[in-house]
Design a protein around this motif. Structure first.
Motif, short mmCIF file in Angstrom:
data_model
loop_
_atom_site.label_atom_id
_atom_site.label_comp_id
_atom_site.label_asym_id
_atom_site.label_seq_id
_atom_site.Cartn_x
_atom_site.Cartn_y
_atom_site.Cartn_z
N ASP A 168 8.93 0.79 0.79
CA ASP A 168 7.86 0.40 -0.13
C ASP A 168 7.30 -0.98 0.21
OD1 ASP A 168 7.95 2.75 -1.59
OD2 ASP A 168 9.49 2.01 -2.95
N GLU A 169 8.17 -1.87 0.64
CA GLU A 169 7.72 -3.21 1.01
C GLU A 169 6.85 -3.16 2.26
OE1 GLU A 169 11.12 -5.66 1.43
OE2 GLU A 169 11.62 -5.68 -0.71
N GLY A 172 3.47 -1.75 1.28
CA GLY A 172 2.74 -2.76 0.53
C GLY A 172 2.22 -3.88 1.40
N TYR A 175 -0.71 -2.66 3.43
CA TYR A 175 -1.89 -2.57 2.56
C TYR A 175 -2.52 -3.95 2.34
CZ TYR A 175 -4.42 -2.49 -1.87
OH TYR A 175 -5.37 -2.66 -2.85
N CYS A 200 -1.25 2.24 -3.44
CA CYS A 200 -0.83 0.89 -3.86
C CYS A 200 -1.69 0.31 -4.97
CB CYS A 200 -0.87 -0.06 -2.65
SG CYS A 200 0.20 0.43 -1.28
N GLU A 202 -1.61 0.38 -8.08
CA GLU A 202 -0.91 -0.19 -9.23
C GLU A 202 -0.01 -1.37 -8.85
OE1 GLU A 202 -1.66 0.78 -12.11
OE2 GLU A 202 -2.67 2.68 -11.71
N GLY A 203 0.11 -1.66 -7.56
CA GLY A 203 1.01 -2.71 -7.11
C GLY A 203 0.31 -4.03 -6.86
N PRO A 204 0.96 -4.95 -6.15
CA PRO A 204 0.35 -6.24 -5.84
C PRO A 204 -0.95 -6.07 -5.05
CG PRO A 204 2.71 -6.26 -5.36
CD PRO A 204 2.36 -4.85 -5.66
N GLN A 205 -1.92 -6.94 -5.35
CA GLN A 205 -3.23 -6.87 -4.71
C GLN A 205 -3.50 -8.15 -3.92
OE1 GLN A 205 -5.22 -3.99 -4.98
NE2 GLN A 205 -3.27 -3.27 -5.86
N ARG A 222 -9.54 1.85 -7.36
CA ARG A 222 -9.41 1.23 -8.68
C ARG A 222 -10.15 2.06 -9.74
NH1 ARG A 222 -7.79 -4.15 -8.86
NH2 ARG A 222 -9.08 -4.50 -10.72
N SER A 227 -9.11 1.45 -13.37
CA SER A 227 -9.17 -0.02 -13.37
C SER A 227 -10.59 -0.48 -13.07
CB SER A 227 -8.21 -0.59 -12.32
OG SER A 227 -6.89 -0.21 -12.58
#
Length: 721
Positions: A168-169, A172, A175, A200, A202-205, A222, A227
């Motif tokens: 996952d890292e 991310g 991305y 991704c 919903e994760g860090p942007q 989004r 979003s």
């Protein structure tokens, strides 16, 4: 989901996300995996081999199956590469003798005889009507039986796969790297960003998304996730609408807008309304894409939403019912009055546009006072201009010396190239040198402290990737203008294509030029062999895929340049076929092997351009006798059909001259600006004990774990913001 995205991580980073599973005795399976990888020119790093060895055999096997499929496609080994002449490069016949043999075979064929006799009576025979011409006369398995095993050589390519972090890292991080890139992405990377954005969202942007095409891709994810999109110009909304219709977010080509759901229509209109309400001057941007706005208005029905009046103004401007004076119009008005000082003053409020207009402003300046005002304006706002624009202008000025060349090479964002006479007056030396000094100082200020800088000398002449579209997607690919060494006795080009719906005939050719860019000879289906090498034979249709090869003995090449090219003789274009790619291999003279050997492949890139003639790269023999590749990634318009090397050799030579004579900004330039505590040119030996900033063509094993590593896969990270 992780396994679905794992190939993207491998392709972009050459890291395998940390495999997980029950502990076990996986050492034997891991070594077998490593051996299978080496057969296609890849290898597990020591750390990754150790990790796999401690897992269960089933986990190792599953990982191997997934990864082998990914790397085989990266190198072009996922398809069967057959050749027309079964013994190629041995026993390739003389061209004329081969054609006569095909005619003789047709005369012995009851179905073809009458047609051939009629053609012979008219004095011209169409090769495509001969039963044995252009179609494989043997199976792939039969071809393999005619070739010995490849003999391993120390010079074979070996690309190391490294151990990555948590899956996952890794996903991310990839991305964030693509989304936050400071340079535009290529077509394939933009598609990959779309896949990653959906996973991704919903994760860090990323903190910022400076490239507008990237922002459109993120905004689509989004909006679909509920979003709010990231919008600060009306064109951002247009790009988002294109993305929602699976159209062209670069806005280069037209998009057929789909019927949008009411929630999507509301999201687009609300976004437009907020942008224009905050800054009505942004309505001026509508006129740049007025036709696209009119087509979009037919889908959005803004009149149904009176609560968003500012959105309705956008479409009124597009229809010509409302005036919106543009910033560019004001600048053009001043230049039309020859008020260069006034135009420069206005442009200071848009620093990027000012820097892109510097050449024009300096050419229009009538006296020293006006020239000084232009340079002074640039000096005042240089700190507000993106690093990519600064580097582009720096490269431009390096090629605008007083003694300008006779030709000017243009390359658009799609890779289409053309040449015209350069009739511009020069940028005078005082202003040119003053601006170059300003740019160098600003770039030096922005570059981070690299600490101990460790450089692979082969990376010094790699061109800076100011745009991801300046390089095709693939393995071992470098940005347009890069120069890289070529070591080997045999150079072999290959092209593969598979038609989608119509008979498609691609022709691989190689043009040899002398030091003055005059034609020496060529290899193609019209000249199957010469002193330099051999052609594998013409394939004229590819319903199941087809390959062509050219073998060159570098020591026998006459002339100073080798220019491989792919000509579309008939059928589908590079962007229409199901698949097409080009590459080259390097071998020692005694290695033998099949026509296509994945571990000898040094470069494989997709062919996805707008023209009918592809020029992936060229090779130049230096004064030291060593050959080097010059990366082009160019496409010529060509003719609608029947493109041949004989017909485009003059235009190719003219284009190559312009490219070769152009100065590129390279890694050498940028590292020269870095304020490193120590700079070491790596000789392939041991590494320093502490962390370094390493810049090279491939990530080596043995660097300190806290080192910063820059290789072609993340070369864009060198571009300062």
């Amino acid at each position: 989901m992780v396994h679905r995205l794992e190939p993207l991580v491998v392709r972009h980073t050459l890291r395998l996300p940390r495999p997980t599973g029950p502990a076990g005795e996986g050492a034997v399976a891991a070594r077998q995996f490593d051996a299978a990888l080496m057969s296609v020119g890849f290898k597990l790093s020591a750390e990754l081999l150790e990790r796999l060895s401690g897992l269960g055999e089933g986990t190792v096997v599953d990982t191997a199956v997934r990864t082998l499929g990914t790397v085989r496609e990266m190198v072009g080994d996922h398809v069967a590469h057959n050749v027309y002449f079964v013994d190629f490069p041995a026993n390739v016949p003389d061209t004329y003798d081969f054609w006569m043999r095909c005619i003789a075979g047709a005369l012995a064929d009851d179905e073809a005889r009458d047609s051939v006799l009629e053609q012979l009576g008219e004095g011209v025979v169409d090769l495509l009507t001969l039963p044995s011409y252009g179609r494989y006369q043997h199976t792939y398995a039969e071809m393999l039986g005619h070739h010995d095993e490849l003999i391993a050589a120390a010079g074979d390519r070996m690309t190391v796969l490294h151990l990555g972090g948590d899956p996952d890292e890794e996903v991310g991080a990839l991305y964030l790297a693509l989304a936050g890139s400071s340079t535009p992405l290529g077509e394939e990377s933009l598609r990959d960003l779309d896949v990653l954005a959906r996973a991704c969202v919903e994760g860090p942007q990323p903190e910022t998304v400076p490239v507008r095409e990237n922002r459109a891709v993120l905004n689509r994810a989004r909006v679909r996730a509920g979003s709010p999109p990231l919008l600060d110009t009306v064109t951002d909304v247009l790009r988002l609408a294109c993305a929602l219709s699976d159209g062209d977010v670069t806005l280069v080509g037209p998009t057929r807008f789909r019927k949008l759901s009411r929630p999507l229509r509301r999201a687009l209109l609300a976004g437009l309304d907020s942008v224009v309400a905050a800054s009505p001057a942004k309505l001026a941007d509508v006129r740049v894409h007025r036709e696209a706005w009119k087509r979009l208005g037919e889908r959005l029905h803004p009149h149904e939403y009176p609560r968003w009046p500012h959105a309705a103004d956008v479409f009124a401007v597009a229809r010509g019912e409302k005036r919106a004076p543009s910033f560019d119009g004001r600048v053009e008005e001043l230049l039309g009055m020859h008020d260069v000082t006034g135009a420069a003053k206005v442009l200071k409020s848009a620093p990027g546009k000012l820097f892109r207009a510097l050449d024009r402003l300096l050419r229009m300046a009538l006296d020293q006072e006006e020239r000084d005002s232009v340079v002074a304006a640039a000096e005042e706002v240089v700190g507000e201009v993106s690093g990519r624009v600064l580097l582009s202008v720096r490269e431009h000025l390096a090629n605008r010396a007083q003694d300008t060349g006779e030709t000017r090479v243009f390359v658009n964002r799609l890779g289409r190239a053309w040449v015209t006479e350069d009739e511009r007056p020069p940028v005078l030396p005082p202003e040119r040198e003053r601006l170059i000094a300003v740019l160098d100082e600003e770039l030096r200020r922005r570059l981070p402290d690299p600490g101990h800088l460790l450089i692979d000398p082969d990376a010094l002449d790699v061109a800076l990737p100011l745009s991801g579209r300046a390089a095709a997607a693939g393995l071992g690919v470098l940005p347009r203008g890069s120069v890289s060494p070529v070591d080997g006795e045999l150079l072999r080009f290959f092209v593969y294509w598979k038609q989608a719906a119509h008979r498609t005939d691609y022709d691989l050719s190689a043009l040899m030029l002398d030091a003055e860019f005059a034609t020496v000879c060529w290899l193609a289906y019209t000249n199957l062999k010469d002193l330099e090498g051999e052609h594998s034979g013409d394939i004229t249709e590819a319903p199941d895929g087809a390959s062509e090869f050219i073998d060159l003995r570098l020591g026998a090449v006459r002339g100073e340049y080798i220019v491989p090219q792919v000509n579309i003789f008939a059928g589908e274009g590079f962007e229409e076929v199901e698949e097409s790619f080009f590459g080259f291999m390097l071998r020692d003279a005694e290695q033998r092997g099949r026509p296509f050997e994945p571990r000898t492949v040094r470069m494989k890139s997709g062919l996805r351009g707008p023209g009918r003639v592809a020029l992936p790269l060229a090779f130049r023999r230096g004064p030291d006798g060593r050959w080097r590749a010059k990366w082009l990634h160019l496409y010529l318009r060509g003719a609608p059909a029947a493109n041949r090397v004989e017909g485009n050799r003059v235009s190719v030579a003219t284009l190559l001259r312009g490219i070769v004579e152009r100065e590129q900004l390279t890694v050498r330039y940028l590292t020269g600006l870095m304020d490193a505590t120590t700079t070491t040119v790596w000789d392939g030996g041991t590494f320093p004990e502490g962390p370094v900033t390493y810049i090279g063509l491939q990530r080596p094993e043995g660097l300190h774990p806290e080192s910063r590593i820059v290789v072609p896969e993340n070369l864009r990270d060198l571009i300062p913001e």
